[in-house]
Design an enzyme around this catalytic site. Sequence first.
Site, PDB file in Angstrom:
ATOM      1  N   GLU A 346       0.841  -1.205   0.000  1.00 20.64           N
ATOM      2  CA  GLU A 346       0.000   0.000   0.000  1.00 20.64           C
ATOM      3  C   GLU A 346       0.868   1.245   0.000  1.00 20.64           C
ATOM      4  OE1 GLU A 346      -2.202   3.439   1.590  1.00 20.64           O
ATOM      5  OE2 GLU A 346      -0.444   2.508   2.449  1.00 20.64           O
ATOM      6  N   GLU A 347       1.983   1.188   0.726  1.00 17.24           N
ATOM      7  CA  GLU A 347       2.761   2.409   0.968  1.00 17.24           C
ATOM      8  C   GLU A 347       3.466   2.967  -0.259  1.00 17.24           C
ATOM      9  OE1 GLU A 347       2.314   4.104   3.399  1.00 17.24           O
ATOM     10  OE2 GLU A 347       2.035   2.938   5.232  1.00 17.24           O
TER      11      GLU A 347
HETATM   12 ZN    ZN Z   1      -1.413   2.804   5.868  1.00 18.18          ZN
END
Ligand code: ZN
Length: 489
Positions: A346-347
């Site tokens: 996600e990052e």
């Molecule tokens: Zn997050």
Amino acid sequence: MSTALSRLAPTLLLVPALLLAVAAPAPSSPPPAGAEESSVAGIRSLARRLSGELLQRGDTMAALEELCRVAPRRLSGSASADRAVEWAERTMRELGLENVRREAVTVPRWVRGERERLVVVEPSLYAGQELPILALGGSIGTPTRGITAEVVRVTGFPELDALGREGAEGRIVLYDTPMQSALLDPFAAYGQAVQHRSNGAANAAALGAVASITRSMTTRVDDHPHTGGMRYREGVERIPAVALSTAATDRVSSWLAKGERVVVRLELDCRTEEPVESANVIGEVIGRELPEEIVLVGGHLDSWDVGPGAHDDGAGSCHALIAAATLKRLDLRPRRTIRVVLFMNEENGLAGGRDYHARVKDELETHVMALESDRGGFAPRGFSTAVEGKVREDLAALVEGLSELGAGRLFMGGGGADISPLARDGVLAVGFVPDPSRYFDFHHTTIDSPENVNPRELELGTAAIATLIHTVADLEARIDGKPPLTDRD
Ligand SMILES: [Zn+2]
């Protein structure tokens, strides 16, 4: 009957099937008039039972501490991220989840390296002092000798444009762009300020700057720099990009305000390597009547590479994991399948969220709801969704039943980054909303650690999520208003 319930009653009467089937205790015969009330009472009773269990046992906190011990700094593509994947798969099996599996995802690999320094050259009074920085994820490094240049400060992109090439060329641009403390919602303040982290290097490089420094994304003034993602722009020179702590940003700005010339040397050996294979980790509680219909609950397993990643997003991962595991342990198997998805990357890429969407895109109608927890492990306040109309009213009626946990409000907002590809294709996307006040004290720092998570607040979040996903998965009619799968084709 509370005011809220009387307000909701007309909605519920329009969908008589909606609330009849919520858990604990399920009515054994057709419910009499007033069933809507007892069903809301059923949600409250389930919330009480689950919160009691979780507060006493502390399962979410135990899982979070273990994840942060086994796999701190679990940035996508790192050895620690591999350990996180192994931990998640093993833990899902140990907790009795079903259909436990990995789904391979190709992720970028960015490495911070050893050398990361910002050294004052001028004012001569402070020469040699190091200022606390973190390279931004995706940044290129500097030559071995570093980059030494004068600092020019701007408060945002309009000031950068006013500076023009004449003012920026050959210099290091410092974006002193504080998150606005006065905004009620810190996430809105982050949303405004974070463009200077994401696009600061590209915009500065377009005017000939040699590096960019962004004030850390927090309203607190301290010496913990906050990393995060950044991106370069096609056709624009790539220059190194770092975040400076808020306290150090204030110091540098105060020197400049006094008319001092500020010169610094930046040394970084971060770099991007070849992409590697990682995975989303998935486990289920298979539905007892409609196993093909799915209520997804998830968080992201990866974190930034500087801290344990407790709030972001160890908390959300453990919320999802322990919510499902608790329902399984208590034999609260709902009508539909609960699917836990711990997303990777996600990052710095969202490869996990995109990959999951690509795998299910031809069967999206199986997904009744997707819920993500990615706003920290703080005390619950409610949930958010962008959906409007009757689906929103129905969901709000269920969420109201979580008011004793402090989670009774349905806010307007998104679901979460990992489930955003599903939301774009019409899946009902819901976000868990905890108290946002302290999230950016820890976000993307070395101090995002389990000591900064309150166990009680964390467990209450799990209880709220477990109650909501069980309730939605156990309703007779789909909460998203779509026809049941069995009526199709
Ligand atoms: Zn997050």
